[in-house]
Design an enzyme around this catalytic site. Structure first.
Site, PDB file in Angstrom:
ATOM      1  N   SER A  83       0.827  -1.213   0.000  1.00 27.23           N
ATOM      2  CA  SER A  83       0.000   0.000   0.000  1.00 27.23           C
ATOM      3  C   SER A  83       0.865   1.269   0.000  1.00 27.23           C
ATOM      4  O   SER A  83       2.044   1.246   0.362  1.00 27.23           O
ATOM      5  CB  SER A  83      -0.899   0.015   1.239  1.00 27.23           C
ATOM      6  OG  SER A  83      -1.724  -1.131   1.260  1.00 27.23           O
TER       7      SER A  83
HETATM    8  N1  SAM Z   1      -0.681  -4.936   4.122  1.00 24.18           N
HETATM    9  C1  SAM Z   1       0.036  -5.225   2.913  1.00 24.18           C
HETATM   10  C2  SAM Z   1       1.430  -4.682   2.905  1.00 24.18           C
HETATM   11  O1  SAM Z   1       1.843  -4.028   3.865  1.00 24.18           O
HETATM   12  O2  SAM Z   1       2.125  -4.973   1.939  1.00 24.18           O
HETATM   13  C3  SAM Z   1      -0.672  -4.763   1.666  1.00 24.18           C
HETATM   14  C4  SAM Z   1      -1.751  -5.652   1.331  1.00 24.18           C
HETATM   15  S1  SAM Z   1      -2.390  -5.683  -0.288  1.00 24.18           S
HETATM   16  C5  SAM Z   1      -3.030  -4.081  -0.518  1.00 24.18           C
HETATM   17  C6  SAM Z   1      -3.811  -6.690   0.132  1.00 24.18           C
HETATM   18  C7  SAM Z   1      -3.456  -8.124   0.472  1.00 24.18           C
HETATM   19  O3  SAM Z   1      -4.641  -8.769   0.932  1.00 24.18           O
HETATM   20  C8  SAM Z   1      -2.964  -8.927  -0.710  1.00 24.18           C
HETATM   21  O4  SAM Z   1      -1.724  -9.510  -0.407  1.00 24.18           O
HETATM   22  C9  SAM Z   1      -4.034  -9.992  -0.896  1.00 24.18           C
HETATM   23  O5  SAM Z   1      -3.553 -11.227  -1.375  1.00 24.18           O
HETATM   24  C10 SAM Z   1      -4.592 -10.099   0.502  1.00 24.18           C
HETATM   25  N2  SAM Z   1      -5.935 -10.673   0.577  1.00 24.18           N
HETATM   26  C11 SAM Z   1      -6.988 -10.510  -0.268  1.00 24.18           C
HETATM   27  N3  SAM Z   1      -8.041 -11.204   0.157  1.00 24.18           N
HETATM   28  C12 SAM Z   1      -7.667 -11.826   1.310  1.00 24.18           C
HETATM   29  C13 SAM Z   1      -8.329 -12.689   2.225  1.00 24.18           C
HETATM   30  N4  SAM Z   1      -9.594 -13.078   2.036  1.00 24.18           N
HETATM   31  N5  SAM Z   1      -7.648 -13.118   3.299  1.00 24.18           N
HETATM   32  C14 SAM Z   1      -6.353 -12.744   3.501  1.00 24.18           C
HETATM   33  N6  SAM Z   1      -5.675 -11.947   2.668  1.00 24.18           N
HETATM   34  C15 SAM Z   1      -6.321 -11.480   1.579  1.00 24.18           C
END
Ligand code: SAM
Length: 236
Positions: A83
């Site tokens: 992000s």
């Molecule tokens: N917090 C992260 C960082 O610091 O890099 C950024 C996260 S990215 C914007 C969103 C993440 O949520 C992705 O890695 C995606 O695979 C994960 N994601 C999406 N749906 C999810 C779910 N149902 N459970 C867990 N993770 C999920």
């Protein structure tokens, strides 16, 4: 007395230190610009200090290290992103954490947000649905000295019931409705920071507070653009 060699990592670290200071200034400027939405003219000094300590270049693909301190999201593989630093800082600030708080993160991604929460003194539990990203986050977090962060591969919609209740929950991918299991796993008086809304359309960052009767009070903070919460969240 033997002379110790000075390795080039010192010089590299020095370069990134200057970039990290510039990033802190960019985050502070964004916070001031967003104050009419967030109600916070500045982020807390604790959050700014934590942002200053975490080495973001350790959490992006090596080929993008030179862009790590730009105030923007970057690709981390598998169609996902780390992000934007301002959003990481704002979400961390909105959690209003105290040292020792138990925090659940849904969406480990690169591990960067988890590292910032650890720098704030939180005990961090983070769930990622994509095993490859979780493995890479684990490697990066250990290499950066954050071995105490607990990671799990799974669907964050269901939370981490064995570790509940949590003082705070942060969701870093957008569902269209607030996952009821996450509300159930938030302690009374606890806060959840979560983006809500369909991908490609209007999404909003919310602060959700759990009341004594189990209901939640929602406060809208800011329009945002997050990747979608997949898994069960995508079927709701
Ligand atoms: N917090 C992260 C960082 O610091 O890099 C950024 C996260 S990215 C914007 C969103 C993440 O949520 C992705 O890695 C995606 O695979 C994960 N994601 C999406 N749906 C999810 C779910 N149902 N459970 C867990 N993770 C999920």
């Amino acid at each position: 007395m033997a002379l110790l060699p000075i390795f080039s990592t010192t010089a590299l670290g020095g370069d990134f230190d200057a970039a990290r200071r510039q990033l802190a200034a960019d985050i502070a400027a964004d916070a001031a610009r967003a104050a009419t939405w967030t109600g916070r003219a500045a982020l807390s000094p604790r959050v700014m200090a934590a942002m200053g300590r975490v080495e973001r270049h350790r959490f992006v693909p090596a080929a993008l290290a030179s862009q790590a301190y730009l105030n923007r999201p970057l690709p981390i593989g598998e169609g996902q992103t780390i992000s934007q630093p301002f959003i990481v800082a704002l979400m961390s600030d909105l959690l209003d954490l105290s040292p020792g708080d138990k925090v659940l993160e849904v969406g480990t991604g690169s591990g960067y947000q988890a590292a910032v929460l650890a720098e704030l003194g939180a005990r961090v539990f983070s769930i990622e649905i994509l095993p490859g990203l979780s493995r890479e986050a684990d490697r990066a977090l250990r290499a950066a000295g954050y071995a105490g962060i607990m990671l799990r591969v799974g669907d964050g919609w269901a939370g981490w019931p064995e570790q509940a209740p949590f003082d705070a929950i942060i969701v870093t991918a957008a569902p269209e409705t607030i996952p009821p299991p996450l509300v159930a796993q938030l302690r009374v008086g606890g806060r959840m920071v979560i983006p809500l809304g369909p991908q490609g359309a209007a999404q909003e960052l919310l602060v959700v507070e759990k009341q004594a009767d189990g209901d939640v009070v929602r406060c809208r903070v800011l329009p945002v653009a997050f990747v979608p919460l997949t898994g069960e969240g995508a079927r709701r």
